[in-house]
Design a protein around this motif. Sequence first.
Motif, PDB file in Angstrom:
ATOM      1  N   PRO A   1       0.887  -1.418  -0.073  1.00  0.00           N
ATOM      2  CA  PRO A   1       0.333  -0.042  -0.191  1.00  0.00           C
ATOM      3  C   PRO A   1       0.522   1.079  -0.252  1.00  0.00           C
ATOM      4  CG  PRO A   1      -0.375  -1.138   2.368  1.00  0.00           C
ATOM      5  CD  PRO A   1       1.001  -1.814   1.383  1.00  0.00           C
TER       6      PRO A   1
ATOM      7  N   SER B   1      -4.473   2.873  -2.366  1.00  0.00           N
ATOM      8  CA  SER B   1      -4.950   2.053  -1.433  1.00  0.00           C
ATOM      9  C   SER B   1      -5.742   2.219  -0.028  1.00  0.00           C
ATOM     10  CB  SER B   1      -2.951   2.005  -0.247  1.00  0.00           C
ATOM     11  OG  SER B   1      -1.963   2.222  -1.537  1.00  0.00           O
ATOM     12  N   TRP B   2      -5.560   3.544   0.038  1.00  0.00           N
ATOM     13  CA  TRP B   2      -6.781   4.444   0.577  1.00  0.00           C
ATOM     14  C   TRP B   2      -7.785   3.889   0.747  1.00  0.00           C
ATOM     15  CZ3 TRP B   2      -5.594  10.342  -1.740  1.00  0.00           C
ATOM     16  CH2 TRP B   2      -4.678  10.323  -0.247  1.00  0.00           C
TER      17      TRP B   2
ATOM     18  N   GLN C   1      -8.713   0.106   2.376  1.00  0.00           N
ATOM     19  CA  GLN C   1      -8.258   0.612   3.972  1.00  0.00           C
ATOM     20  C   GLN C   1      -9.328   1.105   4.774  1.00  0.00           C
ATOM     21  OE1 GLN C   1      -4.675   3.351   4.105  1.00  0.00           O
ATOM     22  NE2 GLN C   1      -3.682   1.430   3.050  1.00  0.00           N
TER      23      GLN C   1
END
Length: 439
Positions: free
Chosen positions: A218, A224-225, A228
Amino acid sequence: MDAHSSAPVPPPGCPAHGGRVPLYGPEFAADPNSFYDYLRHYGPTAPVELAPGVHATLVTEYSAALQLLQDSATFRKDARRWREFNEGNIPMDSPVVPALAYRSSAMFADGAEHLRLRQAITDTMARIDPRRLARVTQQVSDFLIAQFGYRGSVDLVGSYARQLPIFVFNELFGCPADIGDRVLFGISGMLDGTNAEQAAEVMFGSVAELVALKRSRPGDDVASWMMQHPAKLTDEETVNQLALLLAGTDTEGNLIGSTLYRLLTHDAYAHQGGLIDEAIDDTLWENPPMANLAPHYPVADTEFAGEQLKAGDLMLVSFAAANRSPILAGERQIGSRAHLAWSAGPHACPSKDPARQMAMTAIENLFNKLPDIELAVPESSLSWRPGPFNRGLVSLPTRFTPVEPERPVPSATVTDHQEKVKASEKTGRWSQFLNWLSK
């Protein structure tokens, strides 16, 4: 639905008696407002054909459009409800099917599922620092201008407006060189309509590779956000939400291109920031980049705005027609943003603020670098992309005083730069940009 006897004469290419009004073909692309004016004699809704054999009811009146967009109990977004598609009446090779067919994204979700997917998008996009967005947009703008600035002429649509949003999203998504090259190839092919099926396979495949990469490594990026996020999207859901955001780059390209067109063809505008902001607003009102979309389906047989609808009928909202509704005449003020260019209701565009900032930065930087840029052909010779959904120019030929390239080598001559550009054509465009940034 029969037209009233006092109906106006239909525009060229539009059926004069009965039938459905086609929202495709060169006549519609050249003058859609004539079609919308004609459609209004049916009432707030009208029968249209999106492509041969694909029928829909189009909402053309502002208040009716708001009612539809805000009534998620009566009208749903899940395309698996599309009755004529389920009955096998829609040609599977129709060019409009890819935009309307179901995918596991927020665009086609309802209720709690829509809230979960949309929250992942809105929360993720909210993490983009406006300063970072401005910096990335200016870097991409500088790179694209460097590719044509030495020539003194350019098609601002093909070489600037439509490319810039894809490059910016590639950077914000954290795409490495090889994946970014394929994303650019895929999305460009899908939007151009050339080998669309292969291009879509490449685009979705490359986004899936990006998701797999970000699962293991990530970064500080949108992909990536999103993975997550507390919504805990599956990989398939993540791919589809990222692809939905990428699809928005076409609309953003249309916004940039149409605003540039407005600035270059209306004497009322000058190349200062305040008037660029006003030109963006005027474009969103009068020439919205997404003209007709927002597919909805009645949950049950119902009556809407005087029209009897069956469960699963395809309904679309004409943002372009609604913005020109007679009820708005005299009410619109300078700077008003009550238009429907970003849609409305629970499915309104979640990225309108970043989209506006990107357009503003891209246009300001272009005029700062090329202050004497002007249209190179008669305005009457410009043509618009065909199709029922998007509203964008095919090209916008311009000319300007050539400028020395700032990169890749600060002291390079124009001849040196031309040779470098020619040599770099063997690599992908995203790789070129990353190499250019490192100089």
